[in-house]
Design a protein around this motif. Structure first.
Motif, PDB file in Angstrom:
ATOM      1  N   GLY A 256      56.159 -11.469 179.600  1.00 50.12           N
ATOM      2  CA  GLY A 256      55.703 -10.719 180.769  1.00 50.12           C
ATOM      3  C   GLY A 256      56.746  -9.790 181.336  1.00 50.12           C
ATOM      4  O   GLY A 256      56.589  -9.286 182.460  1.00 50.12           O
ATOM      5  N   HIS A 259      54.681  -4.615 179.883  1.00 48.81           N
ATOM      6  CA  HIS A 259      53.220  -4.654 179.798  1.00 48.81           C
ATOM      7  C   HIS A 259      52.690  -4.014 178.515  1.00 48.81           C
ATOM      8  O   HIS A 259      51.581  -4.340 178.075  1.00 48.81           O
ATOM      9  CB  HIS A 259      52.603  -3.931 181.002  1.00 48.81           C
ATOM     10  CG  HIS A 259      52.963  -4.535 182.317  1.00 48.81           C
ATOM     11  ND1 HIS A 259      54.036  -4.095 183.076  1.00 48.81           N
ATOM     12  CD2 HIS A 259      52.415  -5.564 183.010  1.00 48.81           C
ATOM     13  CE1 HIS A 259      54.121  -4.822 184.181  1.00 48.81           C
ATOM     14  NE2 HIS A 259      53.147  -5.726 184.164  1.00 48.81           N
ATOM     15  N   LYS A 275      48.765 -14.816 171.142  1.00 49.05           N
ATOM     16  CA  LYS A 275      49.220 -15.069 172.509  1.00 49.05           C
ATOM     17  C   LYS A 275      48.079 -14.803 173.491  1.00 49.05           C
ATOM     18  O   LYS A 275      47.509 -13.703 173.506  1.00 49.05           O
ATOM     19  CB  LYS A 275      50.431 -14.194 172.852  1.00 49.05           C
ATOM     20  CG  LYS A 275      51.669 -14.522 172.007  1.00 49.05           C
ATOM     21  CD  LYS A 275      52.075 -15.985 172.190  1.00 49.05           C
ATOM     22  CE  LYS A 275      53.214 -16.384 171.273  1.00 49.05           C
ATOM     23  NZ  LYS A 275      53.554 -17.807 171.409  1.00 49.05           N
ATOM     24  N   ASN A 277      47.934 -14.198 176.610  1.00 50.30           N
ATOM     25  CA  ASN A 277      48.130 -13.207 177.660  1.00 50.30           C
ATOM     26  C   ASN A 277      48.171 -11.774 177.135  1.00 50.30           C
ATOM     27  O   ASN A 277      48.388 -10.832 177.891  1.00 50.30           O
ATOM     28  CB  ASN A 277      49.431 -13.494 178.431  1.00 50.30           C
ATOM     29  CG  ASN A 277      50.666 -13.422 177.547  1.00 50.30           C
ATOM     30  OD1 ASN A 277      50.591 -13.758 176.357  1.00 50.30           O
ATOM     31  ND2 ASN A 277      51.782 -13.008 178.106  1.00 50.30           N
ATOM     32  N   LEU A 278      47.924 -11.610 175.813  1.00 44.43           N
ATOM     33  CA  LEU A 278      48.036 -10.282 175.203  1.00 44.43           C
ATOM     34  C   LEU A 278      46.749  -9.891 174.498  1.00 44.43           C
ATOM     35  O   LEU A 278      45.918 -10.727 174.153  1.00 44.43           O
ATOM     36  CB  LEU A 278      49.180 -10.259 174.182  1.00 44.43           C
ATOM     37  CG  LEU A 278      50.579 -10.631 174.663  1.00 44.43           C
ATOM     38  CD1 LEU A 278      51.558 -10.557 173.501  1.00 44.43           C
ATOM     39  CD2 LEU A 278      51.025  -9.727 175.806  1.00 44.43           C
ATOM     40  N   SER A 508      49.608  -6.153 177.489  1.00 45.67           N
ATOM     41  CA  SER A 508      49.213  -7.271 178.351  1.00 45.67           C
ATOM     42  C   SER A 508      47.726  -7.160 178.680  1.00 45.67           C
ATOM     43  O   SER A 508      47.190  -6.056 178.834  1.00 45.67           O
ATOM     44  CB  SER A 508      50.037  -7.234 179.638  1.00 45.67           C
ATOM     45  OG  SER A 508      49.512  -8.135 180.585  1.00 45.67           O
ATOM     46  N   LYS A 509      47.060  -8.298 178.799  1.00 41.18           N
ATOM     47  CA  LYS A 509      45.625  -8.300 179.097  1.00 41.18           C
ATOM     48  C   LYS A 509      45.306  -7.762 180.487  1.00 41.18           C
ATOM     49  O   LYS A 509      44.153  -7.402 180.759  1.00 41.18           O
ATOM     50  CB  LYS A 509      45.049  -9.714 178.938  1.00 41.18           C
ATOM     51  CG  LYS A 509      44.793 -10.099 177.491  1.00 41.18           C
ATOM     52  CD  LYS A 509      44.025 -11.399 177.367  1.00 41.18           C
ATOM     53  CE  LYS A 509      43.663 -11.671 175.908  1.00 41.18           C
ATOM     54  NZ  LYS A 509      42.965 -12.965 175.732  1.00 41.18           N
ATOM     55  N   ASN A 510      46.313  -7.705 181.363  1.00 39.98           N
ATOM     56  CA  ASN A 510      46.008  -7.177 182.694  1.00 39.98           C
ATOM     57  C   ASN A 510      46.208  -5.666 182.794  1.00 39.98           C
ATOM     58  O   ASN A 510      46.098  -5.091 183.862  1.00 39.98           O
ATOM     59  CB  ASN A 510      46.818  -7.898 183.774  1.00 39.98           C
ATOM     60  CG  ASN A 510      48.309  -7.647 183.670  1.00 39.98           C
ATOM     61  OD1 ASN A 510      48.800  -7.142 182.659  1.00 39.98           O
ATOM     62  ND2 ASN A 510      49.038  -8.009 184.716  1.00 39.98           N
ATOM     63  N   ASN A 531      44.146  -8.150 187.909  1.00 40.55           N
ATOM     64  CA  ASN A 531      44.348  -9.594 187.818  1.00 40.55           C
ATOM     65  C   ASN A 531      43.366 -10.211 186.822  1.00 40.55           C
ATOM     66  O   ASN A 531      42.267  -9.746 186.634  1.00 40.55           O
ATOM     67  CB  ASN A 531      44.161 -10.240 189.191  1.00 40.55           C
ATOM     68  CG  ASN A 531      45.257  -9.800 190.153  1.00 40.55           C
ATOM     69  OD1 ASN A 531      46.394  -9.594 189.739  1.00 40.55           O
ATOM     70  ND2 ASN A 531      44.898  -9.654 191.435  1.00 40.55           N
TER      71      ASN A 531
END
Length: 531
Positions: A256, A259, A275, A277-278, A508-510, A531
């Motif tokens: 993290g 991004h 992963k 979060n990705l 990053s997924k966000n 978020n």
């Protein structure tokens, strides 16, 4: 990279982040430092990401994620029936960046367009040689000095460009990075104070982000342009964290600490895909990875020698080892996804025995050469050192001794332009505008020798074909001419064509709003963090 340097770079990022507010901050793990911030001076995607794709706009641009032309600083244009005259109607109310070192007193207007083009076109312009030993690499490589006849200001918001000949890709050319529009007012100010170099190191543009500062080889910080003519960006702060090691970039993305990451190695892609979060975006690239011989230096001035060396290269092993299957063998100097590709051309046969025989026939024995390996990762060459080692071993089998050399990226690009450069070099290209001319002319035309044409190859029949193709408006005729040009290229072999690769961008997924650029860049306009 030493642990001390890693700690220093991390500390530099922490200092930057500590100065940021709670506003949204997007961190991009870039793979190298930019050469400067005036995109017209360079041809590197690294430099374009940090300059033309963040700080500047052009008269026209590409629709996000495509090669379709759309209005930008020019809200409309008219082209004469003979294709020689372009009149651009400029957008009103466009604001330049206001920074600690410049406060604009007027909006963008025709003077800025005239300045931005004339400094590359007019050899008597006060900014033509403002950076010593520099060249306007893409402007010259795209034959713009002979294409443009005049550029005139009709009024504050109307510019007329007259050409010496029709140019089928003119609008696409003006969407390229070298055509970024700079502030003429800022240029006058720094000229008066004898600080012309500031144009390259303290940039001013009209783009979505404005330059804040650059910690050399460590980080670049930008802020959202508060008066951007489209709309202020949702991302308030943009930070480039310069991270040369691809594995470290992957680790920082997972942790993290950034991004978006540039140019993952093929071996890291499956790791990143797992992963939670990705997300890993993938798309076929408009690119070519190649090895360019210096055709000005013996024995590489002999096409039969070049063809023989090409036959010694085991491309399949390179695809398997370097790309781990995420590429296809390249036959032509343009990728199959670009119109005008000649699918009838056959690749050089892989035949080391015949290669050795051909060298003997040309009187080439006990050849020693240097092979330059890029110090950075690119989709078209994710591991140049490994590729160089494989070619070194292939050439050893036919009695050719290869010394692998490399340099820091900016130095590599600069030195590789030298006409007396020794041996061959690994390089590549991701298309700038989706037109065949952007490969066949820019990288291999006579106008690019000493600049974007790293093979320094000037073949007059080839050059005649691509120049004729540029002036044709009928795509079918252009296609026939480009097919003929590719035949000459393959016969003459100024390059060993290696690979066309898949482009992969882990994020990053966000991060929302990101699209892979088919032309190989990273664009941050329109992104958001959710978020």
């Amino acid at each position: 990279m030493s642990y001390l340097k890693l700690i220093f770079n991390a500390f530099a990022i922490l200092i930057i982040l500590s100065n940021l507010t709670t506003a949204k901050t997007l961190i991009f793990c870039s793979e190298a430092a930019p050469e400067g911030f005036d995109p017209a001076l360079y041809s590197s995607a690294t430099t374009f990401d940090a300059s033309s794709r963040t700080i500047y706009n052009r008269l026209v641009g590409f629709e996000k994620g495509t090669t379709n032309i759309r209005p930008s600083l020019a809200q409309s244009w008219n082209i004469s029936d003979d294709g020689l005259t372009y009149i651009f109607n400029l957008r009103k109310g466009v604001k330049f960046h206001k920074t600690s070192y410049f406060t604009p007193t007027r909006d963008f207007n025709a003077d800025d367009v005239i300045f931005s083009i004339n400094r590359q076109f007019d050899q008597n312009h006060s900014f033509y040689n403002y950076i010593e030993a520099s060249t306007w690499e893409l402007f010259q490589g795209m034959s713009m000095p002979t294409l443009i006849k005049t550029i005139e200001k009709l009024d504050d918001y109307k510019v007329k460009i007259t050409l010496n000949r029709p140019e089928a890709s003119m609008l696409a050319n003006l969407a390229m990075d070298f055509a970024s529009v700079l502030s003429a007012e800022y240029a006058s100010q720094i000229k008066a104070s004898n600080k012309k170099h500031d144009l390259n190191f303290n940039p001013i543009g009209t783009g979505p982000f404005q330059f804040v500062n650059y910690s050399l080889n460590s980080a670049i910080r930008y802020q959202a342009h508060p008066l951007y003519w489209k709309a202020k960006q949702n991302i308030e702060n943009l930070v480039f964290s310069i991270t040369r090691d691809a594995t470290v970039r992957a680790q920082k993305l997972v942790a993290g600490e950034c991004h978006i990451s540039a140019y993952p190695t093929p071996s890291d892609i499956s790791y990143l895909k797992n992963k939670p979060n990705l997300k890993v975006l993938e798309q076929e690239g408009l690119n070519i990875g190649f090895m360019a011989y210096n055709t000005k230096v013996a024995p590489f001035d002999n096409p039969k020698v070049r063809k023989a060396l090409n036959m010694a290269i085991d491309k399949k092993s390179i695809i398997d080892s370097v790309f781990q299957g995420s590429a296809r063998i390249a036959i032509n100097p343009i990728p199959p996804s670009v119109w005008g590709y000649n699918a009838s051309i056959k690749d050089d046969e892989y035949n080391p025995t015949l290669a050795k025989q051909q060298l003997d026939n040309e009187g080439v024995q006990n050849l020693s050469m240097k092979l330059w390996a890029m110090p950075v990762q690119r989709p078209y060459n994710p591991n140049a050192r490994r590729m160089a080692q494989l070619i070194q071993e292939d050439f050893r089998r036919i009695g050719v001794d290869v010394e692998i050399v490399t340099y820091e990226w900016g130095t590599y690009l600069s030195k590789s332009r030298s006409i007396d450069r020794d041996g061959a070099l690994l390089l590549g290209w991701s298309g700038d505008n989706g037109d065949p001319d952007n490969f066949l002319s820019l990288l291999l035309g006579c106008d690019g020798v000493g600049g974007s044409n790293r093979a320094h190859w000037c073949h007059h029949e080839y050059d005649k074909l691509i120049k004729k193709a540029k002036s044709e408006t009928d795509r079918n005729i252009r296609m026939e001419l480009y097919h003929e040009a590719q035949k000459i290229f393959k016969e003459q072999a100024p390059w060993a064509t290696i690979a066309h690769s898949l482009v992969t961008v882990p994020i990053s997924k966000n991060v929302s709003g990101y699209k892979i650029d088919p032309l190989g860049g990273h664009w941050f306009e329109g992104l958001d963090l959710v978020n």
